[in-house]
Design an enzyme around this catalytic site. Structure first.
Site, PDB file in Angstrom:
ATOM      1  CB  CYS A   1      12.878  -9.914   2.372  1.00  0.00           C
ATOM      2  SG  CYS A   1      12.523  -9.122   4.144  1.00  0.00           S
ATOM      3  NE  ARG A   2       9.564  -9.851  -1.945  1.00  0.00           N
ATOM      4  CZ  ARG A   2       8.463  -8.945  -2.070  1.00  0.00           C
ATOM      5  NH1 ARG A   2       7.531  -9.886  -2.805  1.00  0.00           N
ATOM      6  NH2 ARG A   2       8.193  -7.770  -1.979  1.00  0.00           N
ATOM      7  CB  SER A   3      15.625  -7.522  -4.452  1.00  0.00           C
ATOM      8  OG  SER A   3      15.617  -6.553  -3.153  1.00  0.00           O
TER       9      SER A   3
ATOM     10  CG  ASP B   1       7.043  -8.533   1.707  1.00  0.00           C
ATOM     11  OD1 ASP B   1       7.973  -8.784   2.282  1.00  0.00           O
ATOM     12  OD2 ASP B   1       6.382  -7.384   1.499  1.00  0.00           O
TER      13      ASP B   1
ATOM     14  CG  ASN C   1      17.640  -3.437  -1.814  1.00  0.00           C
ATOM     15  OD1 ASN C   1      18.486  -2.779  -1.921  1.00  0.00           O
ATOM     16  ND2 ASN C   1      17.727  -4.775  -2.373  1.00  0.00           N
TER      17      ASN C   1
ATOM     18  CB  CYS D   1      11.633  -6.935  -3.331  1.00  0.00           C
ATOM     19  SG  CYS D   1      13.015  -6.481  -2.056  1.00  0.00           S
TER      20      CYS D   1
HETATM   21  C1  6LJ Z   1       5.117   3.594   5.729  1.00  0.00           C
HETATM   22  C2  6LJ Z   1       4.353   2.494   5.910  1.00  0.00           C
HETATM   23  C3  6LJ Z   1       4.732   0.932   6.026  1.00  0.00           C
HETATM   24  C4  6LJ Z   1       4.556  -5.600   4.254  1.00  0.00           C
HETATM   25  C5  6LJ Z   1       8.411  -4.340   4.965  1.00  0.00           C
HETATM   26  C6  6LJ Z   1       5.866  -5.186   4.407  1.00  0.00           C
HETATM   27  C7  6LJ Z   1       6.119  -4.273   5.415  1.00  0.00           C
HETATM   28  C8  6LJ Z   1       8.316  -5.019   3.969  1.00  0.00           C
HETATM   29  C9  6LJ Z   1       7.236  -3.756   5.919  1.00  0.00           C
HETATM   30  C10 6LJ Z   1       9.078  -5.671   3.187  1.00  0.00           C
HETATM   31  C11 6LJ Z   1      10.388  -5.227   3.403  1.00  0.00           C
HETATM   32  C12 6LJ Z   1       6.377   3.486   6.764  1.00  0.00           C
HETATM   33  C13 6LJ Z   1       7.130   2.042   6.609  1.00  0.00           C
HETATM   34  C14 6LJ Z   1       3.772  -3.288   3.995  1.00  0.00           C
HETATM   35  C15 6LJ Z   1      10.598  -4.407   4.584  1.00  0.00           C
HETATM   36  C16 6LJ Z   1       9.727  -3.881   5.092  1.00  0.00           C
HETATM   37  C17 6LJ Z   1       6.649  -2.567   7.812  1.00  0.00           C
HETATM   38  C18 6LJ Z   1       5.749  -1.641   7.430  1.00  0.00           C
HETATM   39  C19 6LJ Z   1       6.678  -0.385   6.768  1.00  0.00           C
HETATM   40  C20 6LJ Z   1       3.633  -4.931   3.776  1.00  0.00           C
HETATM   41  C21 6LJ Z   1       2.194  -5.440   3.290  1.00  0.00           C
HETATM   42  C22 6LJ Z   1       1.923  -6.767   3.234  1.00  0.00           C
HETATM   43  C23 6LJ Z   1       3.240  -7.621   3.829  1.00  0.00           C
HETATM   44  C24 6LJ Z   1       4.320  -7.005   4.026  1.00  0.00           C
HETATM   45  N1  6LJ Z   1       3.611  -2.141   4.004  1.00  0.00           N
HETATM   46  N2  6LJ Z   1       7.359  -3.035   6.745  1.00  0.00           N
HETATM   47  N3  6LJ Z   1       5.936   1.032   7.048  1.00  0.00           N
HETATM   48  N4  6LJ Z   1       6.988  -5.690   3.820  1.00  0.00           N
END
Ligand code: 6LJ
Length: 158
Positions: free
Chosen positions: A18-20, A130, A16, A13
């Protein structure tokens, strides 16, 4: 028995955490309960670098504890080697699928079958969304989807 590992699956995912890792833990418990875990190499990984080195999200840990599914994992990113060493790479959504196919195209002799885990869902819910910005009930839904899909995937490969 050494050398008896002949099947392999990598769950993937975005982060790595949450889902996976939930899919990995659910599949490992199912294979263990079915007495076939020794036949498998089972792991999970991220398309991104967002959470490298981190344990699973606490909401997923709570969900797994509720369902008595042991989960131990530290987030890692997919490597080039994964595309040649795993038979199956199963991911959660279309964004994961695009990222994986793009990565695979840069790997010589990529042989892994890259698919949506939801392809195996008897209830035909193709996408495992997600839950990062979601609630406990979103994690519960992820768990239930993983449960149905992993059961069907294990059955198909037994
Ligand atoms: C670069 C810009 C994004 C997410 C997640 C989302 C956001 C995640 C996360 C799943 C697992 C530096 C890092 C997105 C772990 C972390 C926050 C942003 C991380 C996104 C869009 C829609 C729904 C969920 N991106 N971390 N930063 N999923």
């Amino acid at each position: 028995m050494a050398g008896s590992n002949n099947k392999s699956v990598l769950f993937v995912c975005l982060g790595n955490i949450c889902r996976s890792p939930i899919a990995e833990a659910v599949f490992r418990k199912m294979a263990t309960d079915a007495g076939v875990v020794h036949e498998w190499i089972i792991d999970s990984a991220a398309t991104s670098t967002y959470e490298l080195g981190n344990p699973p999200d606490y909401r997923g840990q709570a969900c797994m504890e509720k369902h008595n599914v042991p989960m131990r994992h530290i987030a890692r990113q997919v490597t080039k080697n994964d595309f040649t060493s795993f038979e199956y790479i199963l991911c959660m959504d279309d964004s994961n699928l695009r990222d994986l196919k793009s990565k695979a195209s840069a790997v010589k002799n990529s042989s892994a079958k890259i698919e949506l885990l939801g392809l195996y869902d008897p209830q035909n819910q193709r996408i495992i969304e997600d839950p990062y910005y979601g609630s406990a009930s979103d994690f519960e839904k992820v768990y239930e989807q993983c449960e149905r899909c992993c059961r069907a995937f294990l059955e198909k490969n037994s």
